[in-house]
Scaffold this motif. Structure first.
Motif, PDB file in Angstrom:
ATOM      1  N   GLY A  47       0.774  -1.242   0.000  1.00  0.00           N
ATOM      2  CA  GLY A  47       0.000   0.000   0.000  1.00  0.00           C
ATOM      3  C   GLY A  47       0.801   1.286   0.000  1.00  0.00           C
ATOM      4  N   LEU A  48       2.117   1.210   0.120  1.00  0.00           N
ATOM      5  CA  LEU A  48       2.933   2.426   0.194  1.00  0.00           C
ATOM      6  C   LEU A  48       3.390   2.855  -1.198  1.00  0.00           C
ATOM      7  CD1 LEU A  48       4.230   4.461   2.171  1.00  0.00           C
ATOM      8  CD2 LEU A  48       6.248   2.977   2.207  1.00  0.00           C
ATOM      9  N   PRO A  49       3.020   4.072  -1.638  1.00  0.00           N
ATOM     10  CA  PRO A  49       3.551   4.557  -2.910  1.00  0.00           C
ATOM     11  C   PRO A  49       5.084   4.555  -2.882  1.00  0.00           C
ATOM     12  CG  PRO A  49       1.745   5.942  -2.186  1.00  0.00           C
ATOM     13  CD  PRO A  49       2.089   5.025  -1.033  1.00  0.00           C
ATOM     14  N   ALA A  50       5.696   4.368  -4.035  1.00  0.00           N
ATOM     15  CA  ALA A  50       7.152   4.215  -4.084  1.00  0.00           C
ATOM     16  C   ALA A  50       7.687   4.595  -5.457  1.00  0.00           C
ATOM     17  CB  ALA A  50       7.526   2.765  -3.788  1.00  0.00           C
ATOM     18  N   VAL A 109      24.858  -3.786  11.658  1.00  0.00           N
ATOM     19  CA  VAL A 109      23.993  -2.678  12.046  1.00  0.00           C
ATOM     20  C   VAL A 109      23.133  -2.202  10.882  1.00  0.00           C
ATOM     21  CG1 VAL A 109      23.969  -0.273  12.843  1.00  0.00           C
ATOM     22  CG2 VAL A 109      25.488  -1.934  13.921  1.00  0.00           C
ATOM     23  N   GLU A 110      23.733  -2.005   9.724  1.00  0.00           N
ATOM     24  CA  GLU A 110      22.968  -1.488   8.580  1.00  0.00           C
ATOM     25  C   GLU A 110      21.928  -2.501   8.101  1.00  0.00           C
ATOM     26  OE1 GLU A 110      21.772   1.552   6.090  1.00  0.00           O
ATOM     27  OE2 GLU A 110      23.126   1.596   7.804  1.00  0.00           O
ATOM     28  N   TRP A 111      22.283  -3.771   8.089  1.00  0.00           N
ATOM     29  CA  TRP A 111      21.328  -4.834   7.734  1.00  0.00           C
ATOM     30  C   TRP A 111      20.119  -4.769   8.670  1.00  0.00           C
ATOM     31  CZ3 TRP A 111      20.501  -8.773   4.251  1.00  0.00           C
ATOM     32  CH2 TRP A 111      19.633  -9.792   4.644  1.00  0.00           C
ATOM     33  N   LYS A 112      20.393  -4.746   9.964  1.00  0.00           N
ATOM     34  CA  LYS A 112      19.310  -4.734  10.953  1.00  0.00           C
ATOM     35  C   LYS A 112      18.463  -3.472  10.840  1.00  0.00           C
ATOM     36  CE  LYS A 112      21.659  -7.580  14.378  1.00  0.00           C
ATOM     37  NZ  LYS A 112      22.283  -7.583  15.722  1.00  0.00           N
ATOM     38  N   ARG A 113      19.106  -2.331  10.594  1.00  0.00           N
ATOM     39  CA  ARG A 113      18.375  -1.067  10.488  1.00  0.00           C
ATOM     40  C   ARG A 113      17.415  -1.090   9.310  1.00  0.00           C
ATOM     41  NH1 ARG A 113      18.517   4.059   8.272  1.00  0.00           N
ATOM     42  NH2 ARG A 113      20.212   3.580   6.863  1.00  0.00           N
ATOM     43  N   ARG A 114      17.881  -1.549   8.164  1.00  0.00           N
ATOM     44  CA  ARG A 114      17.024  -1.567   6.964  1.00  0.00           C
ATOM     45  C   ARG A 114      15.832  -2.506   7.143  1.00  0.00           C
ATOM     46  NH1 ARG A 114      19.350   1.062   2.202  1.00  0.00           N
ATOM     47  NH2 ARG A 114      21.125   2.163   3.066  1.00  0.00           N
ATOM     48  N   LEU A 115      16.082  -3.681   7.686  1.00  0.00           N
ATOM     49  CA  LEU A 115      14.976  -4.627   7.875  1.00  0.00           C
ATOM     50  C   LEU A 115      14.014  -4.162   8.965  1.00  0.00           C
ATOM     51  CD1 LEU A 115      16.859  -6.312   6.064  1.00  0.00           C
ATOM     52  CD2 LEU A 115      16.077  -8.299   7.325  1.00  0.00           C
ATOM     53  N   ARG A 116      14.548  -3.580   9.998  1.00  0.00           N
ATOM     54  CA  ARG A 116      13.692  -3.074  11.068  1.00  0.00           C
ATOM     55  C   ARG A 116      12.795  -1.948  10.567  1.00  0.00           C
ATOM     56  NH1 ARG A 116      15.615  -1.046  17.000  1.00  0.00           N
ATOM     57  NH2 ARG A 116      13.608  -1.380  17.989  1.00  0.00           N
ATOM     58  N   PHE A 117      13.361  -1.051   9.764  1.00  0.00           N
ATOM     59  CA  PHE A 117      12.556   0.051   9.240  1.00  0.00           C
ATOM     60  C   PHE A 117      11.436  -0.489   8.354  1.00  0.00           C
ATOM     61  CE2 PHE A 117      11.740   3.677   6.334  1.00  0.00           C
ATOM     62  CZ  PHE A 117      11.298   4.570   7.295  1.00  0.00           C
ATOM     63  N   ARG A 118      11.764  -1.435   7.478  1.00  0.00           N
ATOM     64  CA  ARG A 118      10.725  -2.066   6.644  1.00  0.00           C
ATOM     65  C   ARG A 118       9.627  -2.658   7.512  1.00  0.00           C
ATOM     66  NH1 ARG A 118      12.299  -7.673   4.524  1.00  0.00           N
ATOM     67  NH2 ARG A 118      12.021  -7.975   6.762  1.00  0.00           N
ATOM     68  N   ASP A 119      10.004  -3.400   8.534  1.00  0.00           N
ATOM     69  CA  ASP A 119       9.034  -4.077   9.387  1.00  0.00           C
ATOM     70  C   ASP A 119       8.161  -3.080  10.153  1.00  0.00           C
ATOM     71  OD1 ASP A 119      10.106  -6.421   8.407  1.00  0.00           O
ATOM     72  OD2 ASP A 119      11.241  -6.880  10.236  1.00  0.00           O
ATOM     73  N   LEU A 121       7.341  -0.068   9.053  1.00  0.00           N
ATOM     74  CA  LEU A 121       6.394   0.492   8.087  1.00  0.00           C
ATOM     75  C   LEU A 121       5.275  -0.485   7.751  1.00  0.00           C
ATOM     76  CD1 LEU A 121       8.699   2.450   5.616  1.00  0.00           C
ATOM     77  CD2 LEU A 121       7.419   3.314   7.586  1.00  0.00           C
ATOM     78  N   VAL A 122       5.595  -1.761   7.692  1.00  0.00           N
ATOM     79  CA  VAL A 122       4.568  -2.765   7.410  1.00  0.00           C
ATOM     80  C   VAL A 122       3.546  -2.828   8.545  1.00  0.00           C
ATOM     81  CG1 VAL A 122       4.168  -5.267   7.200  1.00  0.00           C
ATOM     82  CG2 VAL A 122       5.969  -4.173   5.850  1.00  0.00           C
ATOM     83  N   SER A 123       4.006  -2.723   9.790  1.00  0.00           N
ATOM     84  CA  SER A 123       3.123  -2.978  10.921  1.00  0.00           C
ATOM     85  C   SER A 123       2.526  -1.735  11.582  1.00  0.00           C
ATOM     86  CB  SER A 123       3.877  -3.780  11.992  1.00  0.00           C
ATOM     87  OG  SER A 123       4.949  -3.014  12.514  1.00  0.00           O
ATOM     88  N   ARG A 128       4.035   4.734   8.948  1.00  0.00           N
ATOM     89  CA  ARG A 128       3.895   4.675   7.490  1.00  0.00           C
ATOM     90  C   ARG A 128       3.375   6.007   6.951  1.00  0.00           C
ATOM     91  NH1 ARG A 128       1.691   0.093   7.634  1.00  0.00           N
ATOM     92  NH2 ARG A 128      -0.478   0.756   7.593  1.00  0.00           N
ATOM     93  N   ALA A 129       2.382   6.592   7.603  1.00  0.00           N
ATOM     94  CA  ALA A 129       1.820   7.878   7.160  1.00  0.00           C
ATOM     95  C   ALA A 129       2.842   8.999   7.296  1.00  0.00           C
ATOM     96  CB  ALA A 129       0.562   8.201   7.969  1.00  0.00           C
ATOM     97  N   LYS A 130       3.574   9.007   8.394  1.00  0.00           N
ATOM     98  CA  LYS A 130       4.608  10.024   8.608  1.00  0.00           C
ATOM     99  C   LYS A 130       5.680   9.929   7.509  1.00  0.00           C
ATOM    100  CE  LYS A 130       6.258  10.439  12.825  1.00  0.00           C
ATOM    101  NZ  LYS A 130       7.097  10.273  14.055  1.00  0.00           N
TER     102      LYS A 130
END
Length: 166
Positions: A47-50, A109-119, A121-123, A128-130
């Protein structure tokens, strides 16, 4: 889309982007059998425009990031940049990206940061709106990918900080 072109967001095509990510993951795995591969970025968030460019994280052991990036470059990926523990490549090339492949240290650290941010936004609809509001402003005002990415950085760190340390 060249790195100096304006960024255009399109409505979510999550199912299509997820299929593309899966197909590219199979190809990347054939080149880098030891890799762990994850779909990241806005195209991984339903649902997130990209930007219509699929981002993948390729996790390698600490000593394998540079070697793996150069292996992908040897196989036709466009190696755009490298720094300690992170390399990024485009497919088919930086002037017409369909994919951006980020090679990181797996569980770094960078791997964890990217996956955490994705997760997040998903949840989390509020995060997600911000993030979407900042993306839309950045896309409207940035002169290229670098400006667009820099314009989003503060909100990314803010959202991650709200959740606490990695």
């Amino acid at each position: 889309m060249a790195s100096d072109q304006r960024v255009t967001l399109v409505p979510s095509e999550h199912e299509h982007w997820a299929r593309m990510a899966g197909e590219m993951a199979v190809l990347l795995s054939s080149y880098l059998p030891a890799a762990t591969i994850e779909h990241i970025g806005s195209t991984a968030v339903p649902g997130l425009p990209a930007k219509p460019v699929v981002d993948l994280a390729v996790g390698m052991d600490a000593g394998g990031v540079e070697r793996s990036a150069h292996e992908l470059a040897r196989r036709g990926f466009d190696l755009e940049g490298e720094r300690a523990g992170h390399a990024w490549l485009s497919w088919p090339d930086r002037s017409d990206r369909t994919f951006v492949i980020h090679v990181f240290e797996f569980q770094g650290v960078e791997w964890k940061r990217r996956l955490r941010f994705r997760d997040i936004l998903v949840s989390d609809a509020e995060s997600r709106a911000k993030y979407l509001a900042v993306k839309q402003t950045a896309a409207a005002t940035a002169t290229g990918w670098g400006d667009y990415t820099r314009a989003k950085a503060a909100v990314v760190f803010s959202i991650l900080d709200e959740i606490g340390p990695i």
